[in-house]
Every structure is written in structure tokens, then in C-alpha cells.
Design a protein around this motif. Sequence first.
Motif, PDB file in Angstrom:
ATOM      1  N   GLY A 699      60.749  84.140 -12.425  1.00 47.80           N
ATOM      2  CA  GLY A 699      59.673  84.791 -11.687  1.00 47.80           C
ATOM      3  C   GLY A 699      60.038  86.415 -12.013  1.00 47.80           C
ATOM      4  O   GLY A 699      60.953  86.867 -12.370  1.00 47.80           O
ATOM      5  N   PHE A 763      61.060  75.464  -3.986  1.00 45.95           N
ATOM      6  CA  PHE A 763      60.303  75.438  -5.441  1.00 45.95           C
ATOM      7  C   PHE A 763      61.555  74.794  -6.550  1.00 45.95           C
ATOM      8  O   PHE A 763      61.301  73.852  -6.974  1.00 45.95           O
ATOM      9  N   ASP A 786      64.195  81.306  -8.639  1.00 46.27           N
ATOM     10  CA  ASP A 786      62.842  81.404  -9.685  1.00 46.27           C
ATOM     11  C   ASP A 786      63.322  81.132 -11.119  1.00 46.27           C
ATOM     12  O   ASP A 786      62.371  81.199 -12.046  1.00 46.27           O
ATOM     13  N   TYR A 808      54.727  77.444  -9.278  1.00 45.11           N
ATOM     14  CA  TYR A 808      55.392  78.794  -8.566  1.00 45.11           C
ATOM     15  C   TYR A 808      54.812  79.554  -7.818  1.00 45.11           C
ATOM     16  O   TYR A 808      55.195  79.805  -6.563  1.00 45.11           O
TER      17      TYR A 808
END
Length: 1024
Positions: A699, A763, A786, A808
Amino acid sequence: MNDHDQDPTLLWQTKLHARLHDPAEKALVLLRDPAGHEGGSSRALHRLLGYQRLDVANLDPDNADVLHTALFHHGIPAPIYETVRRADWWAAAADRPQWPMQEITITTRKGEQRTLKVADHAQVRWTNKPVLIHPLTAKEFDLGRSGGLGDTDLADLKSRSFEHFADLVQQQDDGTPHWQRTLLAYWRFGPELREEEDNGKLGALWPLLPADTRVPDHSIWDHLDLTSAFAGAFAGDPDGEVALLTMALGPVQGFIAAARTTSDLWAGSHLLSRLAWEAMKPVCEALGPDAILFPRLRGVPQVDVWLREECGLPGKLFADAPWTEGNTDANPLFAAALPNRFVALVPRARAAVLARQVEDTVRGWLKQLGETVVDRLLVEAGMDKAERQHCHQQMRDQLAGFPEVHWAAVPFSLIRPRNTERQTDLDTTQLSQAMAPFFGVQPGQPAGFLDSPAWKVLQAETKWDDRTTFFAPNPGALYPAVQDLAERVLAAAKSVRPFAQTEQTGWRCSLTGETEWLTTDPAHLTLTATQRKTQRTLWTEIARRRPAWARKGEHLGALPAIKRLWPTIFAKEVGQVLGDRDSDSARRFVISTHTMALAHQIDRWLADGAKTTPELTRALAEHGDSPVALPRQTMRKYARQPQALDRARRLPGLLETAAEQEDLDEAGAQALRKAVQGALGSGADDRVETYYSLVLMDGDRMGAWLAGGDEYAITYGESFHPQVRKVVEQQASRQKHLKAYTEQKRAVSPNRHLAISGALNDFSLHVVPHVVETEFPGRLIYAGGDDVLAMLPVADLLPAMQRLRVAYAGHDPQHEKGDRSKGLTLHEGFALLQTKQGPRLLRMMGDKATASCGAVVAHHQAQLGAVMRELRAAEQRAKNVGERNAFSLTLVKRSGGALSVTAKWGEPATLLHDLRGFLRHEGVSRRAVYNSLDWLKDLPHDRPEMLASLLAYQLDRQSDQAARKDHDVPDLARRLAALTFDDEAHPETRPERTTGAVRRDRLDWLANFMGVAEFLARETRSGA
């Protein structure tokens, strides 16, 4: 409340009362229930637990003595009541923007008094207009489009809520409530309203019910968690003071990067996640898991195991949890789900003690694990595991000071109210002085949140023309300033890294080259690699007896040895958690790079009926004794064909056997290879795939997300319910400072941390495994927050990368209304995942969130360490050269050389996928790319129209009528030309960043782009 060391029961009673101060169904009964929102299940549950809520309607709420004398028998003690009320105020101030209040006059026994109530225009009957606001994007979700919720039966609603919580009450042997276990049960399972209790009506909405109908961007569970955290911290301090504690473990990247196999990569990330949990556990044991604000721990499998095994919650509560079923590494317990840092609310007086306890606990746990590893190695090698062995001392010496533990604590006592009766007009002098050196300002000069327009409005009461006002804040409203200061102090602490030199005199670890390898005899450390082959060292014995722990020639130090054995040790732990006490371990499947390269062809072979030839049948009979693990998608897809699956699992083993026999029996090896190629291959030469791919996604700007950077924050005005927002905006149009407040980006809050942590947990724990191993035949190596590392067949690389990116964010631009065909619907920042337990609604990061991805396509025999270096370099190119929200793909060819392409998501990624699809068509010649690359170098670098025309001509010339019918060749050429000269598509060649041959660079980029597409389009990629 300063005697919890003598009576910890009071702490858990206080926290439990904090969790009950508001009912879960508050939003559904507010302004509808004559008894008030506190007159429902919350009051009934207090009676169930032996409490009776105080009726303080006619009492002075600021007079503790009056409250104390008014207590009923077995009622709530006044100190607990005061602590919880204060915690509720601070939590509300920390988690939500202020809303309009109205001055009113009431008559009491002391005469007329002025007080504040919520302004009439700010009172929202949520069931009539049920709106939720995404806390990270400000997207509004009107749940009442198909009708309001006002027809919900109040009695039935309160009854179901009461029954849900009553079933969670934990009792001691004498029938009295077990306060700690009840608190833990409420924290963990309160948000999960079971379908059989709910009849399918409230199950999906229950976890999302807002804490405040006027600011519906955070749930009632977030508010109860924060209130309980504040209450526990207040109650555990002699002076009722609280501090924000931030802690981080390190080093991270180097620990994970030291790997020779995909199993090493998983072990490094998973072990680091486990160390993070062992660091958090002392805080959870002392103050409850809700004391940790980031990451969110609810639903994390390792935390669930602690609740059941160590805290004593009954197993029936976890019956539906995915981690309780399945004794393979598909079990969520094998996921690396926790980051290496956390933020917690703790009693100020205990902050330093807790930090030292965390450090001692995590290092002690690793030291014990190290002792276990040495003992296992000695037993397996057939050697004495007595304490006198040299390797025991080596393990202790090499683990000394690992992991590094950094911490910082900032007390809220830096903020003092000037008016102690109502805690208004806050004095921030001490806080400002503490912030000054970390913000580079002069002492006394406001900085950070104290210098923001929002604080300039909030720090004093703001009166409107109609006697409406914003209620003056309490210290909880300054959470953003305290949190920012804590992060900066932690960063300063991490910059000071104490170094204790250790003497390492012998030959070093094969994996890291940093420390001596473990040995039973110090004299062995002087042996060369050649001499070790004839000596009985610890590692030569391990390589002979347990090759999974050490390859031939490997000699490992302490940390690499722990990583190498961690899969075995943890798998056994999982087996014991699942109740298989007699089993040595849960089953763990390690998919080799060779198997992943073949995965697509194996799937096609199974789909065609798993046909065998006489040569393959004979090869399987003579050499098919080495079955391997296949991708989970393949195993599930063909579960009803066990015999075919069994043969499929042996095909890669035949190729491995052929490679091993190459020097001894070339003819036999060739026969084995041809037998497999005849089954799996396609085309004239029956080649099999030899390349696989790795994907590393991360991320973007996670630090800025957590810090509440302006680019990623919503405004205060956007947080309000539309009904309240309308009134505030009307007033703001007449008052400049109020307008500045509504337009100001919201500062960081506990709710923001919980929202981000919850999205990252969902996630990594639920969405990523589904995408990689259900939608595609890939293998997830690790997913933590992430960060994602996965292995995929080359044929699935591009669509899998794009799917992970949109998952995401929780939004798929190509399917605006969601695509339910894959079991995962992505829309407006949410993911609806179909599971065995039913549909699960998950809040993702939202469409403002971006991610960068590196990918490598490599030969299965390429050294993993080198491939991982290329992979990390690709990810860094995506972030730096591509300026984030980009991907970078590298081809590492077996024949030497490499190709790479870096570009933004969106059209570049889509075009690469489309061009690959065109080149894969059987009616398209590979010369379509080769010829284009040949004349591309002579093309003028400033003629995009010429480029489009020549590309269209060449692509059309090298394709047949069927290919031209299936693909719009002129449009493909136009898109390629447009992309080549698009500044936004590949920022590394923007004119402002380069000089001279910038347009020439664009054509070089196109050459790489087309070369990568052609390589990916090949049916198979051989090792030539």
C-alpha cells in the motif's frame, strides 16, 4: 480507582460497565424509545450482572457524594460511575467532531440553571434516514433507499440484543459473573449477531451500526472499544491519568529478506507477526485487547487462540471461526496478520513498566523458541541435547538484543483544564512546549494540530446567533496532538540504535554471512566447506536426515535456524490447537517454483480428462513416488477426481527426477522428460512451461494514512450526517471561523486507526487468500496488512495483479455495480465476500487508497535470493520511478538479460493485458512484435501519428482474418501510440525529469512494453 493491584476485579468491572454504558442498538432506538437509548438492553444487562443503573434524572450529576448515597443495593460504585462517564466524554471527543448544542434553562432544587442539550436540528432519527459514511473516503451509503428502518419493532429489537449479550455472560463456579471473561466475550463476539438469533434481518447491519447518528462514520463498537480503553487506563492509574504508548519491533526487512526458499520467506514474515503478538500480549493481559488502538485485534486468529486457550473463553463461541477447521496451512492461523508496531492507551504510571515488560516478554519468548530449536536439531541429528552443548550458548549469544524494541509514551496530563469543574478552556502550554523541539518551532509557539484551523475553533465555545454553540472540548479532543507527538518521539527513539559488539570468529552462516553457524564443537567452525563434507557436523547430519531443515552444504546461524524450523514447530502448534494432540503437526504444503510454473498446464491436462500415454503410465509406475503439493484452486476444482489429482501431483516430481539423473542416465532422463511433455505440452514441440512469477504489493503512503495526511483525510463537515451538515453549512456561510472548521481535514483519531487496521486485517486475512488461491491457481506466501507476496503461474500474472489492486481499494472500475461471479463483490470501498458461514461485508481502504506492485517472471531454477532482489527492485521502481499507484514488471530470462516495464495502473495495465491477448491469438505471428521493434529504433521521436499508423500496419500484416475479427487492430495501435506519448502513463520520462532524448526514451519504453507483452503471450516459455 487506585487499588487494582490489590483487586484486579475492579478493573474488569469498570471496563465492562464502560462497554455497557450504551446499548449496541442505540442508533435504532434513539428518539424512538420512551425509555431513552439507555433504557433498553443496557439497563437489563446491568441487572443481569448484579448491577442496577442509577436514576440520576433529579440529581446533581456533578456531585459524586449525592450519587454515592443514592446507590441501590449492589449498585454501581460511584468511583466506577465517574470513571466511565469521564471515559465516555473523552472517547466521544477523540473520535468524532463536535456538533451543535443549544443552551436551555432547567429548574432544579437549587433554582434555575443553564445547561446544554443537543440542538433540535442536530437530532437525527437514524431509522428514518439511515446513512453511513465511509471514514476514509466520505462516501455516503443511504441504507433507506428501499424504505426506512422505522418499522423495526422496538420490543423485538431490544429483546434480541439482550439475548445475544446474555448468552455471552461468563460465570464462575459459584454462579457469579466472571468479569474478565465476560468483558472479553463482549469485546470479541458483541459485533457478531448470529443468524439464528437474528432471523437474517440484522446480521449484516449489526457490525456497522453507528455510535452517533449525527456522525455516522464510526460504529458503536469502535466507541465502546475506546470508552473501555480509556476507562481501563483511568482506573489503573493512582491519579486517574492516561498515556498513549507506541511501540515498534525491528529490524523488519533484513529479517524477512534472508531466505533461500519460499518457505523461508513465509517463515520470516509469519515469525515477525508472531513476535508482534507476543509483544502485544502483556498489554492485553493487563488491560484487555481493546486497550490496543492499532492494530485492531478483534477476529485475528492468533488472538482468538489466546482467548480460548489462555483466557478460558468456551470453545463453542469459536465454533464458526474459520481457524477452527482444517488442519492444513490454508488455516488462517498460518497468515501473517499483525504489523511490527502498535499503539495503546495505558495508565500513565504504568507506561514504562509495561514497555519494559513487553521487551522482556518478547525476547524471552524468542529465547525459549531458540532453545527449543537447538534441542530439536540435536535430537534429529542423533546428538546429546544437554545444556553443555556449545550451540546452546551460541543461540543465546546471537539472540541477545533481538528483536530491537523501541517505545515512546506521551501522557495526556500535558493537557490541563483551567476550569476543573467542567473541564473547559484547556491549558495546552505543557503540551506545546513538549511538541516544540519535534516540530522545529520555538517553545510556546503552537505546532501541528495545535496550529490547525480546527483547533482554533474547538478550543473555545463558539456561540451562534440562535444561542446554539459548539460544546467546548475535553482533553480527548487533543488525541491528534498527543498521537503526533508520540509518533515523533518514537521516530527519535528508533534513530538511536544501541550497538553491542559480539565476537564471531568462525565460518559464518550460509544464509546471512553475519554470525557463526551453530555447532556442537567449536573446532568445527574452522573447517572449510570442502572439509565439512567428510566431518560429522550438526548440519551435515541435519541435511542427511531432515533435508527440509537444511540443504546439502548449508550451515546456519541462530535466526536462520529458527526460521527454517519455525514451519515445523508452528504446524505442530496448530495441530494441538485444533485438538489433534497425537498428531505431530498440521499438514503444510510447500509449492515449489517448478510446480507453480507447470500449474496452468496441469490444470488444462486435468480439464481434458487427465489422459495418459503408455510412456507416462510406465514413468509413473517406476519413478512416480515423489508427489508434490498443487495449488489449492486445482485441488478444490478437481476434488472429485482423486486418481487424476494423484497422477497430477506426481508429474513435477518426474521432471525433478529427470534433472537429477541427467548426468548418470541421459537417455533415461530424456525418456522421463518426454513422457511428461507428451501429456502436458502443446504444439509441435510439446514444450512445458519453465517460468513462474512472483508478485509483491504494498500500500502507498501508509504512514501518511495513519498520520491523517490532508490528501487522505475527509473534512469535519463531511463527517456529519446530511441533516446536520446542512444546518452547519448554513451557519458556516455567515461565520468564517466556522466555515474554516467544516472545511478543515479531520485530524487523526482512534476511529481512523481502527478503520484502517480493520480494513487491512480483512484485506490480508480474507480477501487476498480468496483472490490468490480461489480466483487464481496461485500460492500466497504471506499477506500482512497492506503487504502481499504471492507466487502465480505466468498466464495468470496480469489479471491477478490488477485484481489485488482493485480489491485493496474495495472498488472495481470495470464493474461499477459489482461482479458477483467470483464470490467477491467490490463496490464503493466495501467487499462482499461469500464464505461458508454466509456473506461477509468487509470495509476496505476506499478509492482514495492506492498500491504499488512489483512483479518478476523468472525460470524455476533461478536462485530465489536473486529473484527476490529483482522483485524488491521492481516494487521500488513502481514507487519511485512510477511515482506510486503503479506497477513494474521484470522478465529475468534464463538465456541472460532482462526486460522491464514500469507504468501506472489503469490504461497501461489494461493495454498490456489486451496486447498480450492479441499476441496469444493463434492467428497472430510473433513477428508482429519483432518487426515492429526492428523499425522502431529508426522512427522519428516526435511523430505519434506516424507511430500509430506504422503499428497498425505491422500488427494487421502479421495477423489473419480471425485475429482481426476478434481484436480491433487499429484501435490497439492507436492506444499504444497514445500511451507512448502520455506524460501521466510513465512519469519517469516526463520532460521536467529528463533532458535530451526524452522522446527517444518513450520509444525505448514502448519497445520494452511490447517485448514484455510478447514474452507473456507465449504458450510456454522454455529454458532456452
